[in-house]
Design an enzyme around this catalytic site. Structure first.
Site, short mmCIF file in Angstrom:
data_model
loop_
_atom_site.label_atom_id
_atom_site.label_comp_id
_atom_site.label_asym_id
_atom_site.label_seq_id
_atom_site.Cartn_x
_atom_site.Cartn_y
_atom_site.Cartn_z
N GLY A 1 -8.84 -8.15 4.90
CA GLY A 1 -7.74 -7.54 5.87
C GLY A 1 -7.45 -8.18 7.07
N SER A 2 -8.11 -7.46 8.17
CA SER A 2 -8.10 -8.11 9.37
C SER A 2 -8.73 -9.09 9.91
CB SER A 2 -8.63 -6.94 10.32
OG SER A 2 -8.19 -5.55 9.93
N ARG B 1 -23.30 -2.65 -4.42
CA ARG B 1 -24.43 -2.46 -4.88
C ARG B 1 -24.65 -1.17 -5.67
NH1 ARG B 1 -28.03 -6.27 -3.98
NH2 ARG B 1 -28.05 -7.53 -2.07
N GLY C 1 -11.30 -2.78 8.74
CA GLY C 1 -10.83 -2.92 9.85
C GLY C 1 -12.04 -3.15 11.02
N GLY D 1 -14.13 -5.08 5.44
CA GLY D 1 -15.09 -5.70 6.60
C GLY D 1 -15.34 -7.03 6.09
N LYS E 1 0.86 -1.13 0.07
CA LYS E 1 -0.07 0.09 0.14
C LYS E 1 0.75 1.08 0.06
CE LYS E 1 -3.94 -2.26 2.58
NZ LYS E 1 -4.71 -1.91 1.36
#
Length: 293
Positions: free
Chosen positions: A234-235, A164, A152, A213, A80
């Site tokens: 990610g997390s 959407r 996160g 998410g 990143k």
């Protein structure tokens, strides 16, 4: 790769379709991700949940961390850079990373301009919340798009919303008479030629992944059902109770997203998921998705 033409760069991104890209912070995590079947890894100093908790300014990862992960991984490695920070991007390109994510997870370095990605050899991935953002990033040279979601949080609702929104606006554009497309492009703040291309193809002209998410196999499968080409996690993996098992399950879920019996089976006994955050509890100015324009 001698010439970073947009055709070549989008072709490299196409190779990731149907896959899962996982955030990793150590060589050991990179091996877990690779053994689980990840199509690529994102090399970071801290996963988004830790960046959110720590606050302050989040910057490009230490090159030593990125290099150590590159040394052990046999799959593509992403890293990143801050929004607008073209020098961070040049550093990562010089190191030989396979893709750069101009990411809202890090603190933006420029509040007016994103990186001009057309002049780079390495392909870029960028986040979006709607079709206008997606097409502006593609016009700047992005070879891959992803939803922003709300990183996160372990809460998929914003990724669903952004996916959407893009799909709805693509359908709206496809239904327009050609004479009305210039006004649509103006309202979107997007180049007319890209709007005409989307109208012709019925989809974005680059690969479109889900991100922000995603924490469970069911989350990943739902994003595939909504029309995404793959998933970033990610997390959600390394903040959970059994990262290796959850990583394998999410890869299987993306590959077999239409097999609900299998989804039920692979969702069993995955250990504790990461602790989630309700989006409404995050003050507006602290939402990462609001970074970028």
């Amino acid at each position: 790769m001698e010439q970073g033409t947009i055709r070549l760069k989008t072709g490299l991104a196409e190779m990731l379709k149907g896959g899962v890209i996982m955030d990793v912070t150590t060589p050991e995590q990179a091996k877990i991700a690779e053994e689980a079947g990840a199509c690529a890894v994102m090399a970071l100093e801290r996963v988004p949940a830790d960046i959110r908790a720590a606050g302050g300014v989040a910057r490009m990862a230490d090159p030593t961390i990125v290099k150590k992960i590159m040394e052990v991984a046999t799959i593509p490695v992403m890293a990143k850079a801050r929004i607008g920070h073209f020098v961070e991007a040049r550093i990562l390109e010089s190191m030989g990373v396979d893709y750069i994510d101009e990411s809202e997870v890090l603190t933006p370095a420029d509040d007016k301009y994103h990186i001009d990605k057309r002049d780079f050899t390495v392909p870029f991935v960028c986040g979006c919340r709607n079709l206008g953002e997606a097409l502006r990033r593609i016009a700047e040279g992005a070879a891959m798009i992803r939803t922003k979601g709300e990183p996160g949080t372990g809460n998929v609702v914003e990724a669903v919303r952004h996916c959407r929104q893009v799909m709805d606006e693509v359908r709206m554009l496809c239904a327009l008479p050609e004479a009305e497309v210039p006004n649509f492009a103006k309202e979107m703040g997007a180049p007319l030629e890209l709007c005409l291309l989307v109208r012709k193809e019925g989809r974005l002209p680059v690969v479109n992944f889900a991100a922000g998410g995603i924490a469970t196999p069911a989350d990943a499968a739902m994003m595939m059902h909504l029309g995404c080409d793959g998933v970033f996690v990610g997390s959600g993996i390394f903040k959970s109770g059994d990262p290796a098992k959850r990583a394998r399950a999410i890869v299987q879920a993306v590959t077999n997203y239409k097999d609900f019996a299998l989804l039920a089976e692979i969702s069993r006994d995955l250990g504790e998921p990461m602790v989630g955050i309700e989006i409404s509890t995050i003050p507006s100015g602290e939402r990462m998705q609001e970074r970028g324009w």
